[in-house]
Design a protein around this motif. Structure first.
Motif, mmCIF file in Angstrom:
data_model
loop_
_atom_site.group_PDB
_atom_site.id
_atom_site.type_symbol
_atom_site.label_atom_id
_atom_site.label_comp_id
_atom_site.label_asym_id
_atom_site.label_seq_id
_atom_site.Cartn_x
_atom_site.Cartn_y
_atom_site.Cartn_z
ATOM 1 N N PHE A 192 0.844 -1.259 -0.045
ATOM 2 C CA PHE A 192 -0.008 0.181 0.065
ATOM 3 C C PHE A 192 0.836 1.227 0.046
ATOM 4 N N ASN A 193 1.737 1.436 1.113
ATOM 5 C CA ASN A 193 2.479 2.647 1.269
ATOM 6 C C ASN A 193 3.890 2.237 1.774
ATOM 7 N N MET A 194 4.742 3.211 1.872
ATOM 8 C CA MET A 194 6.234 2.889 1.884
ATOM 9 C C MET A 194 6.869 4.198 2.501
ATOM 10 N N ALA A 195 7.858 4.053 3.179
ATOM 11 C CA ALA A 195 8.694 5.027 3.604
ATOM 12 C C ALA A 195 10.136 4.621 3.658
ATOM 13 N N ALA A 196 11.151 5.461 3.426
ATOM 14 C CA ALA A 196 12.523 4.987 3.557
ATOM 15 C C ALA A 196 12.912 5.122 4.817
ATOM 16 N N ARG A 197 13.849 4.021 5.307
ATOM 17 C CA ARG A 197 14.685 4.087 6.650
ATOM 18 C C ARG A 197 15.979 3.662 6.349
ATOM 19 N N LEU A 201 13.684 0.075 2.416
ATOM 20 C CA LEU A 201 12.169 0.695 2.266
ATOM 21 C C LEU A 201 11.502 -0.163 3.364
ATOM 22 N N VAL A 202 10.458 0.438 3.935
ATOM 23 C CA VAL A 202 9.555 -0.229 5.007
ATOM 24 C C VAL A 202 8.219 0.002 4.153
ATOM 25 N N VAL A 203 7.309 -0.958 4.329
ATOM 26 C CA VAL A 203 6.267 -1.104 3.316
ATOM 27 C C VAL A 203 5.052 -1.761 4.146
ATOM 28 N N THR A 204 3.855 -1.113 3.918
ATOM 29 C CA THR A 204 2.614 -1.607 4.510
ATOM 30 C C THR A 204 1.740 -2.559 3.425
ATOM 31 N N THR A 205 1.205 -3.542 3.783
ATOM 32 C CA THR A 205 0.630 -4.323 2.913
ATOM 33 C C THR A 205 -0.698 -4.887 3.453
ATOM 34 N N ASN A 206 -1.500 -5.376 2.381
ATOM 35 C CA ASN A 206 -2.850 -5.844 2.422
ATOM 36 C C ASN A 206 -2.980 -7.331 3.689
ATOM 37 N N ALA A 207 -1.850 -7.768 3.558
ATOM 38 C CA ALA A 207 -1.722 -8.990 4.461
ATOM 39 C C ALA A 207 -1.598 -8.546 6.041
ATOM 40 N N LEU A 209 1.002 -6.674 7.116
ATOM 41 C CA LEU A 209 2.193 -6.800 7.532
ATOM 42 C C LEU A 209 3.079 -5.409 7.191
ATOM 43 N N ILE A 210 4.076 -5.427 8.009
ATOM 44 C CA ILE A 210 4.738 -4.070 7.665
ATOM 45 C C ILE A 210 6.513 -4.939 7.120
ATOM 46 N N VAL A 211 6.918 -4.677 6.199
ATOM 47 C CA VAL A 211 7.710 -5.602 5.435
ATOM 48 C C VAL A 211 8.977 -4.599 5.162
ATOM 49 N N ARG A 212 10.215 -5.106 5.570
ATOM 50 C CA ARG A 212 11.349 -4.363 4.937
ATOM 51 C C ARG A 212 11.945 -4.995 3.625
ATOM 52 N N VAL A 213 12.285 -3.959 2.908
ATOM 53 C CA VAL A 213 12.841 -4.406 1.824
ATOM 54 C C VAL A 213 14.244 -3.622 1.558
ATOM 55 N N ASN A 214 15.232 -4.345 1.288
ATOM 56 C CA ASN A 214 16.512 -3.753 1.231
ATOM 57 C C ASN A 214 16.940 -3.394 -0.211
ATOM 58 N N PRO A 215 17.936 -2.507 -0.240
ATOM 59 C CA PRO A 215 18.368 -2.048 -1.593
ATOM 60 C C PRO A 215 18.449 -2.885 -2.950
ATOM 61 N N GLN A 216 18.710 -4.283 -2.708
ATOM 62 C CA GLN A 216 18.810 -5.358 -3.686
ATOM 63 C C GLN A 216 17.458 -5.815 -3.798
ATOM 64 N N GLY A 217 16.219 -5.488 -3.484
ATOM 65 C CA GLY A 217 14.985 -5.978 -3.490
ATOM 66 C C GLY A 217 14.590 -7.084 -2.620
ATOM 67 N N VAL A 218 15.423 -7.492 -1.654
ATOM 68 C CA VAL A 218 14.966 -8.646 -0.744
ATOM 69 C C VAL A 218 14.303 -8.071 0.323
ATOM 70 N N LEU A 222 8.929 -7.579 9.143
ATOM 71 C CA LEU A 222 9.117 -6.613 10.556
ATOM 72 C C LEU A 222 8.146 -6.799 11.555
ATOM 73 N N VAL A 223 6.688 -6.940 11.187
ATOM 74 C CA VAL A 223 5.771 -6.714 12.159
ATOM 75 C C VAL A 223 4.569 -7.269 11.511
ATOM 76 N N ASP A 224 3.826 -8.198 11.971
ATOM 77 C CA ASP A 224 2.407 -8.462 11.607
ATOM 78 C C ASP A 224 1.441 -8.166 12.584
ATOM 79 N N LEU A 225 0.718 -6.896 11.980
ATOM 80 C CA LEU A 225 -0.119 -6.166 12.862
ATOM 81 C C LEU A 225 -1.387 -6.811 12.808
ATOM 82 N N LEU A 226 -1.688 -7.558 11.754
ATOM 83 C CA LEU A 226 -3.146 -8.306 11.834
ATOM 84 C C LEU A 226 -3.178 -9.304 12.750
#
Length: 257
Positions: A192-197, A201-207, A209-218, A222-226
């Motif tokens: 859904f949305n992102m921020a740079a840390r 990147l830290v990303v919110t998703t419809n599952a 989750l908050i997901v970290r994505v490193n510069p290589q795209g891996v 981070l957190v399962d809010l659901l």
């Protein structure tokens, strides 16, 4: 994890911004709320009462916030809001968005604004736009191949856009599009949305989750809010190295990393 505020009427595609230490939260009621770190909530402006619509994407720039707004006629705008709540329409995006479309994300970039737009949510046609400070609208890239675009951020390499089909797209200022990562295929859901840390990147998703994505795209979780029964995360911003997140269950959260 700290609940700064709760009971907010937040939709899953709405963002969040920070101006100094004050958080700015768009709501489905059409309001922009100011929330202090201690949880005091006040209304900055009511965009529905101003007959503009409901705010979705939001970014802070030079002490103001800039938001994408969708009305019911349909009309769509890019709007600047001053700290005192004064409004200025930067651009009318109604023609670009069309009858069945809408603008979603917005990022500030070199004195201009980068906006994600669905030109038809039924057919999932979409584009990334550049809007000048004077309201001139131009296309950067056609994103229809990847569905509807949601959040966008500006980076040193250009822009990253979250897409309905699950991808994070890396897009150059000249419009070259590459897939950074497919979060849906990786089991992390639709971004859904992102921020740079730092470099990530830290990303919110419809599952949920908050997901970290490193510069290589891996990606990594981070957190399962659901799972924590806090809802599906939507807006996200970084403050003092920690995450500020909104959820569709009405929470404004601080997540310390």
């Amino acid at each position: 994890m700290i609940a700064i505020a709760q009971g907010l009427n937040i939709y899953t595609l709405q963002g969040v911004a920070i101006d100094k230490q004050t958080l700015i939260v768009p709501t489905l009621d059409g309001q922009l709320l100011q929330v202090t770190p201690k949880g005091k909530v006040t209304v900055l402006v009511d965009l529905l009462k101003a007959e503009l619509g409901i705010p979705f994407g939001i970014t802070e720039t030079n002490g103001d916030v800039v938001v994408t707004v969708s009305g019911y006629l349909p009309v769509h705008y890019l709007v600047r809001v001053k700290p005192n709540g004064a409004l200025t329409i930067i651009a009318d995006l109604s023609k670009t968005s069309g009858f069945y479309g809408a603008p979603f994300g917005v990022a500030a970039y070199n004195g201009e604004y980068i906006v994600t737009v669905s030109t038809d949510v039924v057919d999932s046609t979409s584009a990334l736009l550049r809007v000048s400070a004077t309201g001139k609208v131009g296309a950067i890239a056609n994103l229809s191949e990847f569905g509807i675009p949601f959040g966008v951020i500006a980076t040193q390499r250009g822009f990253v856009v979250a897409q309905q089909n699950g991808q994070l797209l890396q897009i150059s200022p000249g419009g070259k599009v590459a897939v950074l990562v497919d979060l849906l295929k990786g089991g992390f859901g639709i971004p859904f949305n992102m921020a740079a840390r730092k470099d990530d990147l830290v990303v919110t998703t419809n599952a949920g989750l908050i997901v970290r994505v490193n510069p290589q795209g891996v990606p990594s979780l981070l957190v399962d809010l659901l799972k924590a029964r806090l809802g599906i995360p939507s807006g996200i911003v970084v403050s003092n190295g920690n995450l500020i997140v909104t959820t569709n269950a009405g929470y404004l959260l601080q997540i310390n990393l």
